[in-house]
Scaffold this active site. Structure first.
Site, PDB file in Angstrom:
ATOM      1  N   HIS A   1      48.263  44.902  30.719  1.00 56.80           N
ATOM      2  CA  HIS A   1      47.463  45.725  31.089  1.00 56.80           C
ATOM      3  C   HIS A   1      47.581  46.680  29.494  1.00 56.80           C
ATOM      4  O   HIS A   1      46.269  47.074  29.037  1.00 56.80           O
ATOM      5  CB  HIS A   1      49.383  46.328  31.339  1.00 56.80           C
ATOM      6  CG  HIS A   1      47.793  48.605  31.478  1.00 56.80           C
ATOM      7  ND1 HIS A   1      48.052  49.087  30.088  1.00 56.80           N
ATOM      8  CD2 HIS A   1      48.073  49.403  32.479  1.00 56.80           C
ATOM      9  CE1 HIS A   1      48.467  50.323  30.376  1.00 56.80           C
ATOM     10  NE2 HIS A   1      48.045  50.457  31.898  1.00 56.80           N
TER      11      HIS A   1
ATOM     12  N   HIS B   1      50.873  46.796  41.951  1.00 61.83           N
ATOM     13  CA  HIS B   1      50.557  46.976  40.703  1.00 61.83           C
ATOM     14  C   HIS B   1      50.974  46.598  39.648  1.00 61.83           C
ATOM     15  O   HIS B   1      51.891  46.511  38.976  1.00 61.83           O
ATOM     16  CB  HIS B   1      50.502  48.720  40.544  1.00 61.83           C
ATOM     17  CG  HIS B   1      50.498  49.651  39.481  1.00 61.83           C
ATOM     18  ND1 HIS B   1      51.089  49.777  37.838  1.00 61.83           N
ATOM     19  CD2 HIS B   1      49.099  49.747  38.935  1.00 61.83           C
ATOM     20  CE1 HIS B   1      50.966  50.984  37.405  1.00 61.83           C
ATOM     21  NE2 HIS B   1      49.267  50.140  37.276  1.00 61.83           N
TER      22      HIS B   1
END
Length: 290
Positions: free
Chosen positions: A82, A40
């Site tokens: 992100h 991730h």
């Protein structure tokens, strides 16, 4: 990706659907398959997220799949980050103190290139930069890895789907080998994923979230995966997803996020998920025997 609360009505639908499903073992448990392990934002427990160092760390751990997030700059370039703000993971407050709230879309690529994206994580990573999408996919390619690419906040960046596909094409990621085995594009936006599917039908796509079971057939028209947070999962829901064929005529898959400990990894593997997205890919791999 952030965990999101599931509405009460959705929860009720999922519970009812699970009760109606036949009591059969989950598919992955049935055929002995191990879920894929996806790093991730790179191996983000060990290196600053979404940096090239995080890709390198995932490769050093022997992890084949890497997840990342794409945003767009003021001058129209795609960068891997992100948040829609630079504040949390760079030193933007110090470099550009008068430009709160420091949104990615308000900074040029040249300005973002000046920022330190590593020191917040550990001084050892001082000087790490926010990579462009080109830089990121080229580093993934260098390690012969595979890419799970999330289109972030598409409502902020009209046309980002077409632009992302163009970058991927320019970097060699839309040839048959990559599209068939090494690339998945996902988003929390159903419209965004539908657009990707319409623009490039060969590309495998995933919807981030936990749609009600009754709505799954509509997602299957343009998605190959349903990718929920692990806290929203049950064996019944995974089985319900697996009963449907996705956009490419194969059973819908489930990649779940963000699982960072061995017990949770074993739990979702027992549900029959096809992939586990994690900040600690070595821990999850060891837990599920992948």
């Amino acid at each position: 990706m952030h965990a999101r609360a599931v509405a009460a009505s959705t929860t009720a639908l999922l519970g009812t659907a699970a009760l109606l499903l036949p009591l059969s073992p989950a598919r992955a448990a049935d055929d002995g398959a191990r879920p894929l392990v996806i790093a991730h934002r790179g191996a983000s427990a060990y290196a600053p997220e979404n940096t090239l160092a995080a890709v390198d760390k995932a490769a050093a751990l022997g992890i084949d799949w890497v997840e990342n997030d794409v945003q767009r700059t003021k001058d129209g370039e795609l960068v891997v980050l992100h948040d829609d703000s630079l504040q949390r993971t760079t030193d933007v407050e110090e470099v550009f103190p008068g430009r709160a709230p420091w949104k990615v879309k308000d900074f040029t690529l040249a300005e973002i290139a000046r920022l330190d994206a590593g020191s917040w994580f550990d001084p050892a990573y001082a000087g790490a930069r926010v990579p462009t999408l080109e830089q990121f996919v080229n580093r993934v390619e260098r390690h012969h890895q595979k890419l799970l690419l999330e289109i972030k906040n598409p409502q902020l960046y009209p046309g980002i789907e077409r632009q992302t596909l163009k970058v991927l094409s320019n970097e060699g990621w839309l040839d048959r080998r990559h599209v068939k085995h090494r690339l998945i594009v996902q988003s929390f936006s159903a419209d965004s994923i539908r657009t990707v599917h319409e623009l490039k039908p060969a590309v495998k796509t995933g919807f981030l979230g936990t749609p009600p079971v009754a709505d799954l057939p509509s997602y299957a028209a343009f998605a190959d995966q349903i990718n929920p947070s692990h806290g929203s999962l049950s064996a019944g829901y995974v089985a319900a997803v697996h009963t449907l064929d996705g956009a490419h005529g194969k059973p819908l898959e489930v990649f779940t996020w963000t699982v960072n400990d061995a017990a949770a990894a074993r739990r979702v593997a027992g549900f029959g998920v096809d992939g586990i997205i994690t900040n600690t890919p070595d821990v999850v791999r060891d837990a599920v025997g992948g």
